[in-house]
Motif scaffolding. Sequence first.
Motif, short mmCIF file in Angstrom:
data_model
loop_
_atom_site.label_atom_id
_atom_site.label_comp_id
_atom_site.label_asym_id
_atom_site.label_seq_id
_atom_site.Cartn_x
_atom_site.Cartn_y
_atom_site.Cartn_z
N UNK A 118 30.22 6.85 80.35
CA UNK A 118 29.24 6.89 80.66
C UNK A 118 28.37 6.82 81.13
N UNK A 119 28.48 6.46 82.23
CA UNK A 119 27.56 5.25 83.84
C UNK A 119 27.77 7.36 84.61
N UNK A 120 28.38 7.66 84.12
CA UNK A 120 28.85 9.01 85.52
C UNK A 120 27.40 10.09 84.24
N UNK A 121 27.59 10.07 82.80
CA UNK A 121 26.79 10.93 82.07
C UNK A 121 25.28 10.67 82.54
N UNK A 122 25.14 9.60 82.47
CA UNK A 122 23.81 8.71 82.37
C UNK A 122 23.14 9.06 83.93
N UNK A 123 23.88 9.17 85.54
CA UNK A 123 23.26 9.29 86.00
C UNK A 123 23.44 10.93 86.50
N UNK A 124 24.28 11.83 85.58
CA UNK A 124 24.11 13.09 85.47
C UNK A 124 22.73 13.23 84.48
N UNK A 125 22.55 13.00 83.90
CA UNK A 125 20.85 13.05 83.04
C UNK A 125 20.11 12.72 83.62
N UNK A 126 19.77 11.63 84.69
CA UNK A 126 18.96 11.42 85.77
C UNK A 126 18.73 12.31 86.46
N UNK A 127 20.23 12.52 87.37
CA UNK A 127 19.54 13.93 88.21
C UNK A 127 19.45 15.20 87.67
N UNK A 128 19.14 15.37 86.42
CA UNK A 128 18.98 16.97 85.82
C UNK A 128 17.40 16.51 85.37
N UNK A 129 17.20 15.69 85.26
CA UNK A 129 15.82 15.28 85.09
C UNK A 129 14.68 15.28 86.59
N UNK A 130 15.25 14.09 87.28
CA UNK A 130 15.01 15.15 88.53
C UNK A 130 14.77 16.32 89.16
N UNK A 131 15.55 17.09 89.22
CA UNK A 131 15.93 18.50 89.36
C UNK A 131 14.68 19.43 88.63
N UNK A 132 14.47 19.48 87.34
CA UNK A 132 13.42 19.53 86.19
C UNK A 132 12.25 19.13 86.92
#
Length: 194
Positions: free
Chosen positions: A50-64
Amino acid sequence: MKDEQTIQGEEQQLNTEETPEVNGTAQDTATEPMNEAASIEAEEENGEVARLRAELEEQQQRLLRVQADYDNFRRRTQKEKEELAKYASMKLVTELVPVVDNFERALATAPQGTDGDSFTKGVGMIFRQLEGVLTAEGVTAMETIGKPFNPEFHQAIMQVESDEYEEGIVVEEVQKGYMLKDKVLRPAMVKVSM
């Protein structure tokens, strides 16, 4: 006294009683700590996932966001380049406008007579040629007389009474104003009715 064989038999019987049964409840109590440890480990793994998924989502938002910022920067830079190209000749044209004024004054005060006519025609041809070059660059003279006063295009130097025009209308042009495409190159000096 018990003989040695009896003692060994009793010990063997005691050992058998302590050993958990394979099909009985003794084995269940031994596996409970294992199940508990496995469930704790599974919970830890789920938390890590769950922590890794949240971090992945945050990185994807940052990329956008970075991509959107880059697109905005690219558009803004393109617009600035287009505007720079559009008004590249502004400095030169600004310096040429007073020359046009002097040509107009020279034509207005040209001597009359045979020699004066040829002089006037020659200067007039040069003036028209210069006007043609400026027009090709996008320079146009403002039409001011009879128009409402607009501080973006006009510089009022005097207010005069007028029977012909309403209040706030340009009645006389003292110095021409010029536009370079859609920008004011030089505001017109005007007299305004009051």
